[in-house]
Write a protein that holds these residues in place. Structure first.
Motif, PDB file in Angstrom:
ATOM      1  N   THR A 111      -2.166  -2.223  -0.701  1.00  0.00           N
ATOM      2  CA  THR A 111      -3.486  -1.454  -0.463  1.00  0.00           C
ATOM      3  C   THR A 111      -3.039  -0.167   0.142  1.00  0.00           C
ATOM      4  OG1 THR A 111      -4.306  -3.633   0.002  1.00  0.00           O
ATOM      5  CG2 THR A 111      -5.425  -1.956   1.201  1.00  0.00           C
ATOM      6  N   HIS A 112      -1.889  -0.186   1.188  1.00  0.00           N
ATOM      7  CA  HIS A 112      -1.551   1.324   1.495  1.00  0.00           C
ATOM      8  C   HIS A 112      -1.338   2.442   0.561  1.00  0.00           C
ATOM      9  CE1 HIS A 112       1.270   3.461   4.328  1.00  0.00           C
ATOM     10  NE2 HIS A 112       1.387   3.979   3.282  1.00  0.00           N
ATOM     11  N   GLU A 113      -0.613   1.796  -0.696  1.00  0.00           N
ATOM     12  CA  GLU A 113      -0.660   2.896  -1.665  1.00  0.00           C
ATOM     13  C   GLU A 113      -1.980   3.356  -2.264  1.00  0.00           C
ATOM     14  OE1 GLU A 113       2.058   4.402  -1.383  1.00  0.00           O
ATOM     15  OE2 GLU A 113       3.125   3.000  -0.179  1.00  0.00           O
ATOM     16  N   MET A 114      -2.940   2.248  -2.592  1.00  0.00           N
ATOM     17  CA  MET A 114      -4.182   2.221  -3.065  1.00  0.00           C
ATOM     18  C   MET A 114      -4.828   3.673  -1.959  1.00  0.00           C
ATOM     19  SD  MET A 114      -7.053  -0.704  -3.695  1.00  0.00           S
ATOM     20  CE  MET A 114      -5.595  -1.763  -4.599  1.00  0.00           C
ATOM     21  N   LEU A 115      -4.800   3.400  -0.751  1.00  0.00           N
ATOM     22  CA  LEU A 115      -5.487   4.236   0.121  1.00  0.00           C
ATOM     23  C   LEU A 115      -4.762   5.652  -0.007  1.00  0.00           C
ATOM     24  CD1 LEU A 115      -6.150   1.883   2.811  1.00  0.00           C
ATOM     25  CD2 LEU A 115      -7.550   2.840   1.705  1.00  0.00           C
ATOM     26  N   HIS A 116      -3.477   5.679  -0.514  1.00  0.00           N
ATOM     27  CA  HIS A 116      -2.928   7.159  -0.638  1.00  0.00           C
ATOM     28  C   HIS A 116      -3.478   7.877  -1.835  1.00  0.00           C
ATOM     29  CE1 HIS A 116       0.249   7.744   2.180  1.00  0.00           C
ATOM     30  NE2 HIS A 116       1.087   6.853   1.846  1.00  0.00           N
ATOM     31  N   ALA A 117      -3.725   6.810  -2.896  1.00  0.00           N
ATOM     32  CA  ALA A 117      -4.285   7.377  -4.038  1.00  0.00           C
ATOM     33  C   ALA A 117      -5.692   7.768  -3.986  1.00  0.00           C
ATOM     34  CB  ALA A 117      -4.159   6.210  -5.084  1.00  0.00           C
ATOM     35  N   THR A 147      -3.520   9.741   4.332  1.00  0.00           N
ATOM     36  CA  THR A 147      -1.911  10.280   4.436  1.00  0.00           C
ATOM     37  C   THR A 147      -1.433   9.140   5.407  1.00  0.00           C
ATOM     38  OG1 THR A 147      -2.883  11.643   6.594  1.00  0.00           O
ATOM     39  CG2 THR A 147      -2.711  12.548   4.442  1.00  0.00           C
ATOM     40  N   ASP A 148      -0.030   9.334   5.595  1.00  0.00           N
ATOM     41  CA  ASP A 148       0.623   8.341   6.535  1.00  0.00           C
ATOM     42  C   ASP A 148       0.355   8.626   7.733  1.00  0.00           C
ATOM     43  OD1 ASP A 148       2.144   6.725   4.910  1.00  0.00           O
ATOM     44  OD2 ASP A 148       3.364   8.208   4.039  1.00  0.00           O
ATOM     45  N   HIS A 149       0.414   7.712   8.714  1.00  0.00           N
ATOM     46  CA  HIS A 149       0.206   7.742  10.277  1.00  0.00           C
ATOM     47  C   HIS A 149       1.430   7.015  10.975  1.00  0.00           C
ATOM     48  CE1 HIS A 149      -3.364   9.173   8.745  1.00  0.00           C
ATOM     49  NE2 HIS A 149      -4.331   7.972   8.882  1.00  0.00           N
ATOM     50  N   TYR A 150       2.494   7.460  10.251  1.00  0.00           N
ATOM     51  CA  TYR A 150       3.556   7.041  11.001  1.00  0.00           C
ATOM     52  C   TYR A 150       4.560   8.157  11.074  1.00  0.00           C
ATOM     53  CZ  TYR A 150       5.831   6.050   6.475  1.00  0.00           C
ATOM     54  OH  TYR A 150       6.270   6.266   5.287  1.00  0.00           O
ATOM     55  N   ASP A 151       5.527   8.221  12.042  1.00  0.00           N
ATOM     56  CA  ASP A 151       6.636   9.130  12.033  1.00  0.00           C
ATOM     57  C   ASP A 151       7.481   9.092  10.911  1.00  0.00           C
ATOM     58  OD1 ASP A 151       7.946  11.027  14.843  1.00  0.00           O
ATOM     59  OD2 ASP A 151       9.156  10.359  13.051  1.00  0.00           O
ATOM     60  N   ILE A 193      -3.304   0.426   8.814  1.00  0.00           N
ATOM     61  CA  ILE A 193      -2.774   0.302   7.677  1.00  0.00           C
ATOM     62  C   ILE A 193      -1.942   1.437   6.849  1.00  0.00           C
ATOM     63  CG2 ILE A 193      -4.936   0.917   6.246  1.00  0.00           C
ATOM     64  CD1 ILE A 193      -3.344  -1.614   4.926  1.00  0.00           C
ATOM     65  N   MET A 194      -2.296   2.651   7.576  1.00  0.00           N
ATOM     66  CA  MET A 194      -1.478   3.995   6.978  1.00  0.00           C
ATOM     67  C   MET A 194      -0.260   4.026   7.920  1.00  0.00           C
ATOM     68  SD  MET A 194      -3.025   4.247   4.358  1.00  0.00           S
ATOM     69  CE  MET A 194      -1.865   5.563   3.293  1.00  0.00           C
ATOM     70  N   ALA A 195      -0.151   3.517   9.008  1.00  0.00           N
ATOM     71  CA  ALA A 195       0.860   3.420   9.909  1.00  0.00           C
ATOM     72  C   ALA A 195       2.075   2.290   9.525  1.00  0.00           C
ATOM     73  CB  ALA A 195       0.429   3.047  11.388  1.00  0.00           C
TER      74      ALA A 195
HETATM   75 ZN   LIG Z   1       2.640   5.660   2.689  1.00  0.00          ZN
END
Ligand SMILES: [Zn+2]
Length: 255
Positions: free
Chosen positions: A178-184, A188-192, A220-222
């Protein structure tokens, strides 16, 4: 004369591709009709375990992703029922080109082009042309302890998820997918990138909670649940995550 014709043909192809990409982007971000996602399983390490696990997948294997996105979409003001339909596609017996380790910008661009070409070449046609193509690469957990980094390509609407071929990991597999699907879809990523820790406040599921730690869920994006200022845990199931306001805006959800 021939040169002019050749340039004209090339220009025509370029303009057609640009218009096609623009239209696909508009459709994906409009959320007016159901988006079709197809998941293509791939045996990434040629293992028996991955082959067996892939053979056990069926239409219901990705239903939790569909339910999760519907529930989260409604939280963010999407009224339409079933905003995303996830279906199981045919198995692909070709492994995509590996992502370079610590690549330069040029290598990333070259790799992203090679992934698009690989996807065009190796993806079998299905009844419905998917809006998002997700490639689920399965590894035997007895041979691979740490899966390679997964990727989602927003402009190409393609995601590559590196997953473990075991039922006990299927919960976290679906989080990664799901994380990668949301990238698609443009998130964007919300982690350092240095520490891997969620970024405050957008990477926190409950940034206003007091006390702040431990958090009960991950944004989810973190990708991780912050349990203290220096520690964050991998969410075992989609239920342990939510889509925060920034991710929602990035994928075009209205509220
Ligand atoms: Zn990511």
């Amino acid at each position: 004369m021939f040169k002019r014709i050749r340039i004209a043909i090339l220009l025509f192809i370029l303009v057609s591709v640009a218009i096609g990409t623009w239209q696909a982007n508009k459709r994906v971000h409009a959320w007016k009709s159901t988006l079709y996602v197809t998941v293509y399983p791939i045996n990434a390490d040629g293992s028996q375990a991955a082959a067996k696990f892939i053979a056990s997948l069926d239409a219901s294997s990705f239903a939790p992703v569909e339910e999760y996105l519907e529930q989260q979409a409604h939280e963010h003001g999407i009224t339409q029922p079933q905003p995303v339909r996830v279906s199981l596609g045919p198995v692909i017996s070709y492994v995509p080109p590996p992502r370079p380790i610590r690549p330069s910008i040029f290598e990333v661009m070259r790799w992203s082009l090679s992934i698009r070409y690989w996807a065009w070449l190796r993806t079998p046609a299905t009844g419905i042309r998917p809006d998002i193509r997700m490639y689920a690469l399965f590894y035997d957990p007895a041979q691979t302890q740490v899966a390679p980094d997964s990727t989602g390509l927003a402009k190409a609407h393609i995601g590559l998820a590196n997953l473990f071929a075991t039922q006990s990991m299927q919960g976290s597999n679906l989080v990664v997918l799901t994380h990668e699907m949301l990238h698609a879809l443009g998130a964007t990523d919300h982690y350092d990138l240095g520490t891997g820790l969620p970024v405050f406040p957008d990477g926190y599921a409950a940034p206003n909670q007091s006390p702040l730690y431990p958090q009960a869920q991950a944004e989810i994006m973190a990708g991780r649940i912050p349990v203290s200022e220096t520690q964050a845990d991998i969410p075992p199931r989609l239920k342990d995550t939510l889509i925060g306001p920034l991710t929602a805006r990035e994928i075009g959800w209205p509220r």
